[in-house]
Design a protein around this motif. Structure first.
Motif, PDB file in Angstrom:
ATOM      1  N   LEU A 215      46.626 -37.607   8.446  1.00 59.14           N
ATOM      2  CA  LEU A 215      48.084 -37.712   8.490  1.00 59.14           C
ATOM      3  C   LEU A 215      48.565 -38.282   9.820  1.00 59.14           C
ATOM      4  N   ARG A 216      47.901 -37.902  10.893  1.00 57.27           N
ATOM      5  CA  ARG A 216      48.299 -38.433  12.202  1.00 57.27           C
ATOM      6  C   ARG A 216      48.056 -39.940  12.260  1.00 57.27           C
ATOM      7  N   GLU A 217      46.935 -40.385  11.679  1.00 58.66           N
ATOM      8  CA  GLU A 217      46.685 -41.825  11.636  1.00 58.66           C
ATOM      9  C   GLU A 217      47.755 -42.543  10.832  1.00 58.66           C
ATOM     10  N   ALA A 218      48.193 -41.918   9.714  1.00 63.92           N
ATOM     11  CA  ALA A 218      49.267 -42.515   8.913  1.00 63.92           C
ATOM     12  C   ALA A 218      50.566 -42.570   9.710  1.00 63.92           C
ATOM     13  N   GLU A 219      50.866 -41.497  10.459  1.00 63.90           N
ATOM     14  CA  GLU A 219      52.080 -41.490  11.277  1.00 63.90           C
ATOM     15  C   GLU A 219      52.014 -42.546  12.377  1.00 63.90           C
ATOM     16  N   GLU A 220      50.852 -42.704  12.982  1.00 66.00           N
ATOM     17  CA  GLU A 220      50.711 -43.715  14.033  1.00 66.00           C
ATOM     18  C   GLU A 220      50.864 -45.124  13.466  1.00 66.00           C
ATOM     19  N   ALA A 221      50.295 -45.350  12.266  1.00 63.96           N
ATOM     20  CA  ALA A 221      50.458 -46.662  11.637  1.00 63.96           C
ATOM     21  C   ALA A 221      51.923 -46.913  11.289  1.00 63.96           C
ATOM     22  N   LEU A 222      52.609 -45.874  10.793  1.00 63.86           N
ATOM     23  CA  LEU A 222      54.029 -46.012  10.471  1.00 63.86           C
ATOM     24  C   LEU A 222      54.855 -46.238  11.732  1.00 63.86           C
ATOM     25  N   GLN A 223      54.500 -45.553  12.816  1.00 65.97           N
ATOM     26  CA  GLN A 223      55.212 -45.758  14.082  1.00 65.97           C
ATOM     27  C   GLN A 223      55.068 -47.201  14.559  1.00 65.97           C
ATOM     28  N   SER A 224      53.849 -47.733  14.470  1.00 69.80           N
ATOM     29  CA  SER A 224      53.632 -49.122  14.874  1.00 69.80           C
ATOM     30  C   SER A 224      54.435 -50.082  14.008  1.00 69.80           C
ATOM     31  N   LEU A 225      54.455 -49.823  12.695  1.00 69.07           N
ATOM     32  CA  LEU A 225      55.206 -50.691  11.779  1.00 69.07           C
ATOM     33  C   LEU A 225      56.695 -50.629  12.071  1.00 69.07           C
ATOM     34  N   GLU A 226      57.221 -49.427  12.276  1.00 65.80           N
ATOM     35  CA  GLU A 226      58.651 -49.288  12.556  1.00 65.80           C
ATOM     36  C   GLU A 226      59.014 -49.924  13.891  1.00 65.80           C
ATOM     37  N   THR A 227      58.133 -49.800  14.881  1.00 66.39           N
ATOM     38  CA  THR A 227      58.399 -50.425  16.181  1.00 66.39           C
ATOM     39  C   THR A 227      58.478 -51.939  16.045  1.00 66.39           C
ATOM     40  N   GLN A 228      57.516 -52.524  15.317  1.00 70.13           N
ATOM     41  CA  GLN A 228      57.531 -53.969  15.119  1.00 70.13           C
ATOM     42  C   GLN A 228      58.757 -54.407  14.322  1.00 70.13           C
ATOM     43  N   LEU A 229      59.113 -53.619  13.298  1.00 68.06           N
ATOM     44  CA  LEU A 229      60.268 -53.978  12.476  1.00 68.06           C
ATOM     45  C   LEU A 229      61.561 -53.899  13.279  1.00 68.06           C
ATOM     46  N   THR A 230      61.688 -52.864  14.103  1.00 65.94           N
ATOM     47  CA  THR A 230      62.890 -52.746  14.934  1.00 65.94           C
ATOM     48  C   THR A 230      63.003 -53.925  15.897  1.00 65.94           C
ATOM     49  N   ALA A 231      61.881 -54.295  16.516  1.00 65.91           N
ATOM     50  CA  ALA A 231      61.897 -55.442  17.419  1.00 65.91           C
ATOM     51  C   ALA A 231      62.247 -56.725  16.662  1.00 65.91           C
ATOM     52  N   ALA A 232      61.689 -56.874  15.443  1.00 64.71           N
ATOM     53  CA  ALA A 232      61.983 -58.080  14.663  1.00 64.71           C
ATOM     54  C   ALA A 232      63.450 -58.128  14.254  1.00 64.71           C
ATOM     55  N   LEU A 233      64.016 -56.970  13.878  1.00 61.57           N
ATOM     56  CA  LEU A 233      65.427 -56.939  13.499  1.00 61.57           C
ATOM     57  C   LEU A 233      66.320 -57.270  14.686  1.00 61.57           C
ATOM     58  N   ARG A 234      65.945 -56.756  15.854  1.00 63.52           N
ATOM     59  CA  ARG A 234      66.731 -57.097  17.045  1.00 63.52           C
ATOM     60  C   ARG A 234      66.654 -58.589  17.341  1.00 63.52           C
ATOM     61  N   GLN A 235      65.453 -59.157  17.190  1.00 58.42           N
ATOM     62  CA  GLN A 235      65.307 -60.588  17.430  1.00 58.42           C
ATOM     63  C   GLN A 235      66.110 -61.390  16.412  1.00 58.42           C
ATOM     64  N   LYS A 236      66.059 -60.976  15.136  1.00 54.06           N
ATOM     65  CA  LYS A 236      66.829 -61.674  14.109  1.00 54.06           C
ATOM     66  C   LYS A 236      68.323 -61.584  14.394  1.00 54.06           C
ATOM     67  N   GLU A 237      68.758 -60.419  14.853  1.00 57.05           N
ATOM     68  CA  GLU A 237      70.179 -60.258  15.166  1.00 57.05           C
ATOM     69  C   GLU A 237      70.592 -61.162  16.320  1.00 57.05           C
ATOM     70  N   ARG A 238      69.713 -61.207  17.340  1.00 55.96           N
ATOM     71  CA  ARG A 238      70.045 -62.079  18.472  1.00 55.96           C
ATOM     72  C   ARG A 238      70.047 -63.548  18.041  1.00 55.96           C
ATOM     73  N   LEU A 239      69.076 -63.916  17.195  1.00 50.71           N
ATOM     74  CA  LEU A 239      69.032 -65.302  16.717  1.00 50.71           C
ATOM     75  C   LEU A 239      70.248 -65.627  15.859  1.00 50.71           C
ATOM     76  N   ALA A 240      70.689 -64.642  15.052  1.00 46.83           N
ATOM     77  CA  ALA A 240      71.877 -64.880  14.229  1.00 46.83           C
ATOM     78  C   ALA A 240      73.104 -65.069  15.105  1.00 46.83           C
ATOM     79  N   GLN A 241      73.216 -64.223  16.132  1.00 49.35           N
ATOM     80  CA  GLN A 241      74.347 -64.383  17.045  1.00 49.35           C
ATOM     81  C   GLN A 241      74.266 -65.711  17.786  1.00 49.35           C
ATOM     82  N   LEU A 242      73.044 -66.048  18.216  1.00 49.81           N
ATOM     83  CA  LEU A 242      72.862 -67.316  18.917  1.00 49.81           C
ATOM     84  C   LEU A 242      73.174 -68.492  17.996  1.00 49.81           C
ATOM     85  N   GLY A 243      72.723 -68.383  16.716  1.00 52.90           N
ATOM     86  CA  GLY A 243      72.999 -69.459  15.772  1.00 52.90           C
ATOM     87  C   GLY A 243      74.474 -69.649  15.541  1.00 52.90           C
TER      88      GLY A 243
END
Length: 466
Positions: A215-243
């Motif tokens: 379960l801890r391995e699953a939580e760590e994998a989910l944490q990594s996925l959520e971290t990457q997704l949050t960073a990607a959403l922030r980048q998309k938001e900045r790109l949308a604003q920039l666009g």
């Protein structure tokens, strides 16, 4: 409850425990039957010893001894002599003889099952060894009815005990699973639901705290996925604003540059030699700036207009592109060549095809100039029964790894420093609108080659439109 993980564990545990008890029940009943028969042999032996001790026993006492032993006859073999010690009338013929002296476990199980399945009260003969070496063998006759009742009673008691054990075991496992597995899983689910409500909020990213390794391995994998997704959403938001900002700026800048183009038209009329020499470069620079603004605005609209197909002479379009680039580069570092059959005509939108070739040639020219070395750009074309093929080849340094990985990704696939990466994205979109493909054939130290495929069949165009 039955649809929950812990509920299914409860049902499965009860079923498996009951199955195990059933598998144990059959040999247990067989052992009970053997003990039952041995106890009757022992009782019969005791009764026979009482008779041997007092040979003058009367018939009533003999009958009572047989009744207490629950047998009809007792035969005892002592000193090589086989002797009928106790006897009474048999209610029927002897149905079967069972010799316990050499019976195997499989024999005992088989005999027990056959007697359980036979509801008729039969007379059987049982042979065994006397206890305490009181003779060579002892033989009795008895009925199967009382033994069958005792065996069934024993089996039912074992099944009842198994049911209690299975329920108790299942409840304990149910509680253990809920505490050790279901509760942590529900915690992960709650964390996922909380994160889904606001994925841009980094505070909602799950924190691994499970004690179970999996379960801890699953939580760590989910944490990594959520971290990457949050960073990607922030980048998309900045790109949308920039666009959005770039689109607004490009719109206003295009209007300003359009006015500047009107002034350059007058400058070209000047007879001053210096002005005449510099005017084409000024006009070309302003045209490129206007083209960049229009490209940015076109990309911001997320779609290009459908191509207006016409039969066009490819050599004319390629000549216009190369002439514009020759004016931009002047004499020296970059040379241009073309290998276009003069009679080659194809079906395309001339303006959109010009934009695609202009983007490819301009990117090649910028790559060569950035390398500081001399180079050549060549445009070639040919046709076969299915396609028109156009290639743009340069002898530049090749595309960097990042540009190759994100070749057709907006704002990430730029090959030159400071490039937006929109040129290739728009070009690929325009060629797809024609039902064709824009492909990177090769890139490396020897140069880069792009290939354009335009289909001759109308079916490909209709598919592209859909």
């Amino acid at each position: 409850m039955l649809n929950s993980l812990s509920g299914r564990f409860l049902i499965l545990t009860m079923a498996f425990v009951m199955l195990a008890e059933v598998l144990i029940l059959v040999p247990s009943v067989a052992r009970f039957r053997e003990d039952y028969l041995l106890s009757r042999l022992e009782r019969a032996q005791i009764a026979s010893l009482a008779l041997l001790a007092n040979e003058g026993i009367d018939a009533d006492l003999e009958e009572e001894l047989l009744r207490n032993a629950e047998v009809y006859n007792v035969v005892l073999r002592r000193d090589e002599a086989r002797q009928l010690v106790l006897s009474s009338p048999l209610p029927g013929p002897i149905h079967e003889t069972y010799d316990l002296r050499g019976a195997t476990s499989w024999d005992l199980i088989r005999d027990a099952l056959s007697e359980l399945l036979d509801p008729v009260n039969r007379v059987i003969r049982v042979i065994g060894y006397p206890v305490n070496d009181a003779g060579q063998l002892i033989e009795i006759t008895m009925q199967t009815g009382p033994m069958r009742v005792a065996m069934m009673d024993y089996g039912l008691r074992v099944l009842a005990l198994s049911a209690v054990i299975s329920v108790l075991t299942a409840v304990l496992l149910f509680l253990a699973v809920r505490q050790l597995l279901v509760k942590p899983i529900k915690g992960v689910i709650r964390g996922m639901q909380l994160y889904a409500e606001a994925p841009e909020d980094a505070r909602r990213i799950i924190e691994p705290n499970a004690g179970i390794r999996e379960l801890r391995e699953a939580e760590e994998a989910l944490q990594s996925l959520e971290t990457q997704l949050t960073a990607a959403l922030r980048q998309k938001e900045r790109l949308a604003q920039l666009g959005g900002a770039v689109a607004k700026i490009s719109h206003d800048l295009r209007n300003i540059l359009t006015s500047a183009q009107l002034f350059t038209d007058r400058i070209e009329l000047s007879e001053d030699p210096a002005v005449q020499r510099l005017a084409p470069k000024l006009v070309n620079s302003i045209s490129r700036a206007v083209n960049l603004c229009e490209s940015t605005l076109a990309f911001g609209r997320a779609e290009e207009p459908a191509p207006k197909l016409a039969q066009v002479r490819l050599l004319d379009i390629v000549s216009d592109v190369i002439d514009s680039e020759r004016l931009a580069v002047g004499d020296g570092e970059v040379s241009f060549s073309e290998d276009i059959p003069a009679t080659l005509s194809l079906r395309a939108d001339p303006e959109q095809l010009y934009r695609v070739l202009f983007n490819l040639v301009r990117n090649a020219r910028q790559a060569i100039l950035a390398s500081g070395e001399e180079g050549e750009i060549s445009v070639a074309a040919w046709e076969d029964d299915e396609d028109w093929t156009i290639t743009v080849t340069d002898t530049g340094p090749g595309l960097p790894p990042k540009a190759r990985a994100n070749l057709f990704t907006p704002f990430q696939g730029g090959a030159s420093k400071g490039g937006s990466g929109l040129g290739l994205v728009i070009s690929a979109e325009l060629i797809r609108g024609h039902g064709g493909q824009l492909l990177l054939d090769s890139t490396g130290d020897e140069g880069t080659r792009f290939r354009i495929l335009l289909p001759k069949t109308m079916v490909a165009l209709e598919d592209a439109a859909e």
